[in-house]
Every structure is written in C-alpha cells, then in structure tokens.
Design a protein around this motif. Structure first.
Motif, PDB file in Angstrom:
ATOM      1  N   LYS A 100      10.720   1.740   8.417  1.00 42.06           N
ATOM      2  CA  LYS A 100      10.836   1.121   8.743  1.00 42.06           C
ATOM      3  C   LYS A 100       9.389  -0.420   8.949  1.00 42.06           C
ATOM      4  O   LYS A 100      10.456  -0.992   8.754  1.00 42.06           O
ATOM      5  CB  LYS A 100      10.612   1.326  10.555  1.00 42.06           C
ATOM      6  N   LEU A 151      11.980   3.819  21.576  1.00 40.52           N
ATOM      7  CA  LEU A 151      11.809   3.750  20.102  1.00 40.52           C
ATOM      8  C   LEU A 151      10.560   4.215  19.658  1.00 40.52           C
ATOM      9  O   LEU A 151      10.804   4.423  18.306  1.00 40.52           O
ATOM     10  CB  LEU A 151      12.417   2.186  19.429  1.00 40.52           C
ATOM     11  N   ASN A 152       9.161   4.983  20.406  1.00 36.80           N
ATOM     12  CA  ASN A 152       8.399   5.191  19.720  1.00 36.80           C
ATOM     13  C   ASN A 152       8.103   6.605  20.497  1.00 36.80           C
ATOM     14  O   ASN A 152       7.590   6.619  21.536  1.00 36.80           O
ATOM     15  CB  ASN A 152       7.644   4.748  20.164  1.00 36.80           C
ATOM     16  N   GLY A 153       8.248   7.594  19.766  1.00 40.32           N
ATOM     17  CA  GLY A 153       8.165   8.937  20.568  1.00 40.32           C
ATOM     18  C   GLY A 153       6.887   9.037  21.469  1.00 40.32           C
ATOM     19  O   GLY A 153       6.289  10.088  21.927  1.00 40.32           O
ATOM     20  N   THR A 154       5.878   9.017  20.406  1.00 43.09           N
ATOM     21  CA  THR A 154       4.245   9.138  20.852  1.00 43.09           C
ATOM     22  C   THR A 154       4.308   8.527  22.197  1.00 43.09           C
ATOM     23  O   THR A 154       3.332   8.682  22.750  1.00 43.09           O
ATOM     24  CB  THR A 154       3.033   8.470  19.506  1.00 43.09           C
ATOM     25  N   TYR A 181       4.081  13.831  15.395  1.00 42.88           N
ATOM     26  CA  TYR A 181       4.595  12.621  16.315  1.00 42.88           C
ATOM     27  C   TYR A 181       4.444  11.626  15.732  1.00 42.88           C
ATOM     28  O   TYR A 181       4.701  10.025  15.217  1.00 42.88           O
ATOM     29  CB  TYR A 181       4.854  12.456  17.089  1.00 42.88           C
ATOM     30  N   ALA A 182       2.781  11.590  15.841  1.00 39.14           N
ATOM     31  CA  ALA A 182       1.606  10.196  15.843  1.00 39.14           C
ATOM     32  C   ALA A 182       1.732   9.344  14.646  1.00 39.14           C
ATOM     33  O   ALA A 182       1.973   9.984  13.330  1.00 39.14           O
ATOM     34  CB  ALA A 182       0.613  10.263  16.320  1.00 39.14           C
ATOM     35  N   GLU A 183       2.254   7.965  14.562  1.00 43.17           N
ATOM     36  CA  GLU A 183       1.640   7.836  12.995  1.00 43.17           C
ATOM     37  C   GLU A 183       0.315   7.413  12.101  1.00 43.17           C
ATOM     38  O   GLU A 183       0.282   8.137  13.036  1.00 43.17           O
ATOM     39  CB  GLU A 183       2.449   6.325  12.520  1.00 43.17           C
ATOM     40  N   ASP A 189       1.681   3.378  17.096  1.00 45.69           N
ATOM     41  CA  ASP A 189       2.489   3.843  17.864  1.00 45.69           C
ATOM     42  C   ASP A 189       1.807   2.958  19.403  1.00 45.69           C
ATOM     43  O   ASP A 189       2.370   2.339  19.877  1.00 45.69           O
ATOM     44  CB  ASP A 189       2.138   5.610  18.138  1.00 45.69           C
ATOM     45  N   ASP A 194       5.363  -0.065  15.606  1.00 46.00           N
ATOM     46  CA  ASP A 194       5.929   0.998  15.291  1.00 46.00           C
ATOM     47  C   ASP A 194       7.975   0.991  15.859  1.00 46.00           C
ATOM     48  O   ASP A 194       8.352   0.800  15.317  1.00 46.00           O
ATOM     49  CB  ASP A 194       5.495   2.372  15.254  1.00 46.00           C
ATOM     50  N   LYS A 198      11.133  -0.904  14.149  1.00 50.55           N
ATOM     51  CA  LYS A 198      12.318  -0.827  14.274  1.00 50.55           C
ATOM     52  C   LYS A 198      13.318  -1.473  15.241  1.00 50.55           C
ATOM     53  O   LYS A 198      13.932  -1.951  15.270  1.00 50.55           O
ATOM     54  CB  LYS A 198      12.136   0.636  15.653  1.00 50.55           C
ATOM     55  N   GLY A 293      13.364  11.565  17.703  1.00 47.22           N
ATOM     56  CA  GLY A 293      13.446  10.372  17.282  1.00 47.22           C
ATOM     57  C   GLY A 293      12.233  10.015  16.102  1.00 47.22           C
ATOM     58  O   GLY A 293      12.005   9.707  15.428  1.00 47.22           O
ATOM     59  N   ALA A 294      11.130  11.385  15.783  1.00 44.33           N
ATOM     60  CA  ALA A 294      10.237  11.970  14.611  1.00 44.33           C
ATOM     61  C   ALA A 294      10.523  13.347  15.049  1.00 44.33           C
ATOM     62  O   ALA A 294      11.618  14.092  15.474  1.00 44.33           O
ATOM     63  CB  ALA A 294       9.376  10.726  15.768  1.00 44.33           C
TER      64      ALA A 294
END
Ligand code: HSE
Length: 421
Positions: A100, A151-154, A181-183, A189, A194, A198, A293-294
């Motif tokens: 992304k 849009l960010n699971g974290t 899940y985290a970047e 995040d 992130d 998206k 989402g992740a």
C-alpha cells in the motif's frame, strides 16, 4: 502452466506459496491452468522458512528469468519494490502487489507504465476483504458518495481492548504485535499512516484523485485517554480510527482520524483486528464489507485471487478503474478548515470557580454551540472538562482550541476528536 516469482517471502509470501500448493486443484479448476511458484527472492537466504521453494537473494536473477509469467511483490518498503515493479511491467509481465505504501505514492506512475499489462493490488487494502474488486468493478455504475473504513486492524484491536477491557494502550499494542498484525514500525499503524495509504488507494478508484499522504489529514490514536473512553461510554459512542472519503458538492474530503461514532452503527460493531468498510453509492445505497484486514492467510487469499484473475482474463479492468480521467479540475480536495463536524474536546483545568464560564465564553464568541458536557476529576485540584459540540467548521474549533489553551486555568492544550454522524 503459469510460473510466478515471489519477491519477499515473509508471512504473506509463505502463505501464498502454501495456498498455491495446498489448494492446487481448485485453483487450477478456477484459473484454467496450474499456477506454480518457482522462485522466491529474499534478503536472508539463511533464515529458516516453512515452505519448499527455490530461493535467491538476487532480484535481477529472478527478473531476468524468461520463464516467469507473473511477478508477485510482497517486499514492503517503497524504493526497492518500485524498481522491481517498474522493471517487471516494462518487460510486459503482469504484477500483483500487496504494497500500500508503494501505491500511496506511485500508483499513477505505475498505472501509466502498466498500460494494458495487468497490475493488481487487492491485498493492499483491508487484506482479505475484496474491497478493490467491489469498488472498481461491482460498484462501477455509481457515483461514490462516501467511503468510511476501519482499515487498520492493529489500531482497531487496541481501541477495542481499551474500550471493552480497560486495557492499557501499550499492552494492547504489544498483544497486536504478538498476533502478527502490526507493521514493522507500529507508528505506521497507530499514527494512522497505514490507514491513510489505504484510503488514498480507495479514493483513486472512487474519485480519480491523485493525492499523496502528505496532502491529507492523518491523525492517530496515540492521544486517546481513559477520560475520552468514559465520555464515549456515557453518551453512547464507540471510538474508531476511520478512513473517510466523501464527496461534498464538487470537493472530496479525505481524512484519517479517530472518531466517536454512535455505538449502534454497524461499523461501530467491527471489533478486534477485523476491518470493516461502508461504501455508499448513489444508486446502490449503502454496502458493507467486513473481514480480516491483516494476517498471512487473509492477505495471501487476496494475492492468489489476483493471480487467478490474471490467468483467467489477463486484463480485466484498468488498474485504478478509469479508462479516461474524470473532467480535469472537477473534483478538488477540500481544505481542512472547511470540514464540518461535531467535535469532542478534553480540557484539563485547575478546578476552581469561573473556569467553565471562561471556556463557554470562547465557544459563544465563535458561535459554537455546546451539546453535552461532563467533568471528571483528575485529583483534588484539577479536572478534565469534556465537551461535545454541535456541528461547526473545523476552522472554528481550531480557533477555540488555541483560545482555550491560552486561558490561565487551562493546564495544557485541549485534546480534540471528531464526532461522526
Ligand atoms: N498493519 C496492518 C494492520 C496490516 O494492522 O491492519 C495490514 O495492512
């Protein structure tokens, strides 16, 4: 048989290989041909991996192979993948990416290079949810009135834990990291970047807008405190980090920030690491998308779907959904000051007579109407005043914050969150 090279064999890359091997029969039946991963490009050849795949640490070696039909880019970062994707497209090889950040900055350039070569990126937004497909193809008859997405699971995991269990921010983040899940850098995040990347991808498909992350309003969840959560609960709200794209007359609002949202709204019920997106089209009305989402398998599910699509159709639709640009200058990004919303403020003050009167005078002078108010003591001498306003312009609320910060009994800059209708 279709042969693929995978650049970047981490969690998602490994899951792609496993799906292609373990779901071989159904993939062959759906695609019409077998899809075989033949080489993986990695930085560290010595790292132990749970798959059987020939590996190299030379991108050039993999790109130069004549037998590779499709390139899959799962490396992360921007500059290195940009070179690889450019080169692959210039060689006329279809590309599938989950990157992304690459698309947030270079999607229009890459679309130009791709031309009629397939370039797919379903996994770049909301992992396993087929939102690109829905927006680009399923809803293509509509003017898109709005997109609102978790849009960010974290971040959603952290907020859910804070609200439902009273968990401390840092502990919830560590749990999300442990779940994978985290970047790599979690500020991506929790700082909203992130989700911002998206949102930019989705808004290109919806509005043809060529904005960069720096052009839009992005705020994270770092500043949210237990006082804000207490206020939200008291007044029937949940708190979510939302990516919002909406059209207001001929301007597009693009923003990512935490919001208070009525807790009976569907999107408010998207909890934990899950993602959820509401898209409103002028003809179809509201449509909702929910899912993981992740995570390796969910993200790989989207990557492999793109591969199957390419093998079936080669080129289904233009990368960003438009064959011709929208009329030049028709849609502009809305300036931040002109955004209209309800607002929540947390104002830390010395708890003494007359403070509330001083604060409400600021609101009155700026014609901002107060909807709800709560005081929560911090200790015996100070308190947080928590205020929700009626609809006003962001410009006004920012002026109010500066004026309130300058008042003598106010201890620090008020914290602001938008309240989404
Ligand atoms: N770090 C992202 C998230 C993963 O937490 O949603 C997928 O982009």
């Amino acid at each position: 048989m279709v042969k693929i090279a995978i650049f970047g064999v981490g969690t998602v890359g490994e899951a792609v290989v496993k799906i292609l091997q373990e779901n071989r029969e159904i993939i062959k039946a759906r695609a019409g041909k077998e899809i075989i991963p033949v080489i993986g490009v990695v930085k560290n050849l010595n790292k132990k991996r749970n798959i059987e795949l020939e590996l190299t640490d030379s991108s050039r070696e993999a790109l130069d192979r004549n037998d590779i039909d499709i390139v899959v880019e799962l490396m992360g970062g921007i500059e290195e993948p940009l070179k690889i994707v450019r080169k692959a497209l210039q060689l006329g090889k279809p590309v599938v990416t989950a990157n992304k950040a690459l698309l947030a900055y270079h999607r229009y350039e890459l679309q130009d290079i791709a031309g009629d070569v397939a370039f797919e990126y379903e996994a770049s937004v909301a992992g396993g949810i087929p939102i690109i497909n829905a927006l680009r193809d399923g809803l293509s008859a509509n003017h898109i009135k709005s997109i609102k997405g978790i849009l960010n699971g974290t971040s959603n995991y952290i907020l859910t834990k804070m609200i439902k269990n009273g968990t401390d921010f840092k502990i919830a983040l560590a749990e999300a990291q442990a779940l994978g899940y985290a970047e790599a850098d979690p500020t991506f995040d929790i700082g909203g970047f992130d989700a911002g990347h998206k949102l930019l991808i989705l808004s290109s498909i919806a509005y043809g807008i060529d904005a960069k992350p720096e052009d839009i309003l992005i705020e994270g969840i770092e500043g949210i405190s237990s006082y804000d959560i207490a206020f939200a609960k008291e007044f029937g709200y949940s708190i979510k980090l939302l990516g919002i794209a909406k059209i207001v007359i001929d301007e597009v609002e693009l923003r990512v920030h935490p919001v208070m949202i009525r807790d009976n709204e569907m999107i408010a019920k998207v909890d934990g690491v899950m993602n959820g997106i509401s898209v409103v089209g002028d003809r179809v009305g509201e449509t909702l998308y929910y899912g993981a989402g992740a995570g390796g398998d969910a993200t790989a599910s989207a990557v492999v779907a793109n591969l199957i699509d390419i093998v079936r159709h080669n080129k289904k639709s233009p990368m960003l959904g438009f064959k011709h640009p929208l009329e030049v200058g028709k849609l502009k990004l809305k300036e931040r000051g002109k955004i209209e919303s309800k607002y929540y403020l947390r104002i830390p003050v010395i708890d003494k007579a007359g403070v509330l009167a001083e604060i409400s005078r600021v609101f009155g002078d700026l014609d901002i109407s107060i909807e709800a108010l709560l005081q929560k003591n911090i200790n015996s001498s100070s308190a947080n005043i928590l205020i929700a306003t009626h609809q006003t312009r962001e410009r006004n609320i920012l002026r109010a914050i500066s004026k309130i910060e300058a008042l003598q009994p106010v201890l620090s800059r008020p914290y602001m969150m938008r309240i989404e209708k």
